[in-house]
Design a protein around this motif. Structure first.
Motif, PDB file in Angstrom:
ATOM      1  N   UNK A   1       0.718  -1.201   0.209  1.00 26.62           N
ATOM      2  CA  UNK A   1       0.221  -0.043  -0.383  1.00 26.62           C
ATOM      3  C   UNK A   1       0.714   1.216  -0.328  1.00 26.62           C
ATOM      4  N   UNK A   2       0.606   2.192  -0.438  1.00 21.61           N
ATOM      5  CA  UNK A   2       1.146   3.585   0.043  1.00 21.61           C
ATOM      6  C   UNK A   2       0.367   4.479   0.449  1.00 21.61           C
ATOM      7  N   UNK A   3       0.752   5.171   1.829  1.00 19.42           N
ATOM      8  CA  UNK A   3       0.041   6.256   2.043  1.00 19.42           C
ATOM      9  C   UNK A   3       0.987   7.348   1.986  1.00 19.42           C
ATOM     10  N   UNK A   4      -0.194   8.738   1.973  1.00 17.36           N
ATOM     11  CA  UNK A   4       0.445   9.832   1.300  1.00 17.36           C
ATOM     12  C   UNK A   4       0.165  10.334   2.592  1.00 17.36           C
ATOM     13  N   UNK A   5       1.410  11.466   2.495  1.00 20.58           N
ATOM     14  CA  UNK A   5       1.404  12.281   3.971  1.00 20.58           C
ATOM     15  C   UNK A   5       1.466  13.420   2.713  1.00 20.58           C
ATOM     16  N   UNK A   6       0.344  14.324   2.988  1.00 15.50           N
ATOM     17  CA  UNK A   6       0.361  15.658   2.981  1.00 15.50           C
ATOM     18  C   UNK A   6      -0.137  16.707   3.603  1.00 15.50           C
ATOM     19  N   UNK A   7       1.038  17.826   3.598  1.00 15.09           N
ATOM     20  CA  UNK A   7       0.240  18.904   4.362  1.00 15.09           C
ATOM     21  C   UNK A   7       1.804  20.115   3.831  1.00 15.09           C
ATOM     22  N   UNK A   8       1.383  21.599   4.587  1.00 15.78           N
ATOM     23  CA  UNK A   8       2.414  22.220   3.910  1.00 15.78           C
ATOM     24  C   UNK A   8       4.526  22.375   4.287  1.00 15.78           C
ATOM     25  N   UNK A   9       5.090  22.740   3.934  1.00 20.60           N
ATOM     26  CA  UNK A   9       6.545  23.154   4.479  1.00 20.60           C
ATOM     27  C   UNK A   9       6.239  23.114   6.225  1.00 20.60           C
ATOM     28  N   UNK A  10       6.329  22.183   6.954  1.00 25.27           N
ATOM     29  CA  UNK A  10       6.655  22.395   8.611  1.00 25.27           C
ATOM     30  C   UNK A  10       6.035  22.391   9.097  1.00 25.27           C
TER      31      UNK A  10
END
Length: 287
Positions: free
Chosen positions: A51-60
């Motif tokens: 599986x691929x878990x995508x982790x997304x968020x802004x810088x910092x």
């Protein structure tokens, strides 16, 4: 029983390969007696085999710190990281070296992670020799790896500076694959590449996953990339996961206001739509 006494067990498709529970990471503050900086505040996630878990968020936001904690590159204040049934958040240096067979990483800038004085063949041979391969076996495996990432066989005798950014990233992927890991942490692996090269590298990662069953923790600030690569998505904001779900669901119909702001801020080709998105983004920003 200490962490170093535990061996990694077999994981079936029905088991979670990686389980992160209530993970907290703090860095020392700057200056004498400065308070510590809480980077991760109770993060929990799971990744299953293949599986691929995508982790997304802004810088910092803390997304890279999660990957570094899993790799043992930052100290964990509290919480648990369990890989293939083994608690690893406080694994010894010796155990970490053994775990590198199963947990690998592809960084954002491959040039900084490749030794400029080593040929590509030597770079790819290093982890194989460390795992007990003979030199002849290692050379044969290097040839297989170069073929898998679609680089010519003569690449083994060349230095990193002789390749483009996309080719160097393929070398980094080949190195991560060398000893057959179960999990690869992909830390912004295409953000430094042009769009055409990004697509080539992303397609390659998907093809490799289909062929090998490797799992990815895919870290990116780009929702379009996350949507393309991921089975599930976790959205992180100020060190906390604020939304998780299927990739299509989270990236098309997000529930959390922060995820909606991320979606509205993502660039699109149509000028009128981009203007409308920008206006909607401004309206959605907290005052």
């Amino acid at each position: 029983m200490t962490t170093s006494d535990v061996t990694t067990g077999d994981v079936t498709a029905d088991d979670d390969l990686l389980v992160v529970e209530d993970l907290r990471v703090s860095f020392p503050g700057k200056g004498w007696r400065a308070p510590s900086n809480d980077v991760l505040d109770g993060v929990s996630l799971t990744i299953r085999p293949g599986e691929t878990l995508g982790m997304v968020g802004e810088s910092g936001s803390g997304k890279t710190t999660i990957g570094r904690a899993i790799l043992g590159l930052v100290p964990v204040r509290s919480g648990a990281i369990t890989f293939a049934g083994e608690r690893i958040e406080r694994a010894t240096a010796k155990r970490r070296r053994a775990l590198s067979k199963d947990i690998q990483v592809v960084f954002q800038d491959p040039l900084t992670s490749l030794n400029p004085s080593l040929t590509i063949g030597d770079t790819l041979s290093e982890p194989l020799l460390a795992q007990g391969y003979g030199r002849g076996e290692a050379r044969e495996r290097v040839g297989d790896l170069l073929d898998r990432v679609r680089l010519p066989s003569d690449a083994a005798g060349r230095l990193p500076r002789e390749f483009s950014g996309g080719q160097r990233q393929r070398v980094a992927i080949a190195r991560a694959l060398a000893i057959g890991p179960k999990l690869i942490v992909c830390d912004e692996p295409v953000s430094a590449l042009d769009l055409t090269t990004q697509k080539t590298v992303l397609d390659l990662l998907l093809e490799i996953q289909e062929q090998t069953g490797v799992s990815y923790l895919f870290v990116s600030h780009d929702l379009a990339v996350i949507r393309f690569m991921s089975h599930r998505v976790a959205v992180i904001h100020h060190g906390e996961i604020v939304e998780t779900g299927g990739a299509d669901e989270v990236t098309a119909s997000p529930r959390h206001p922060y995820t909606r702001r991320l979606l509205l801020s993502a660039p699109v080709a149509d000028v009128a739509e981009q203007r409308a998105r920008r206006e909607a983004f401004e309206r959605a920003r907290p005052r």
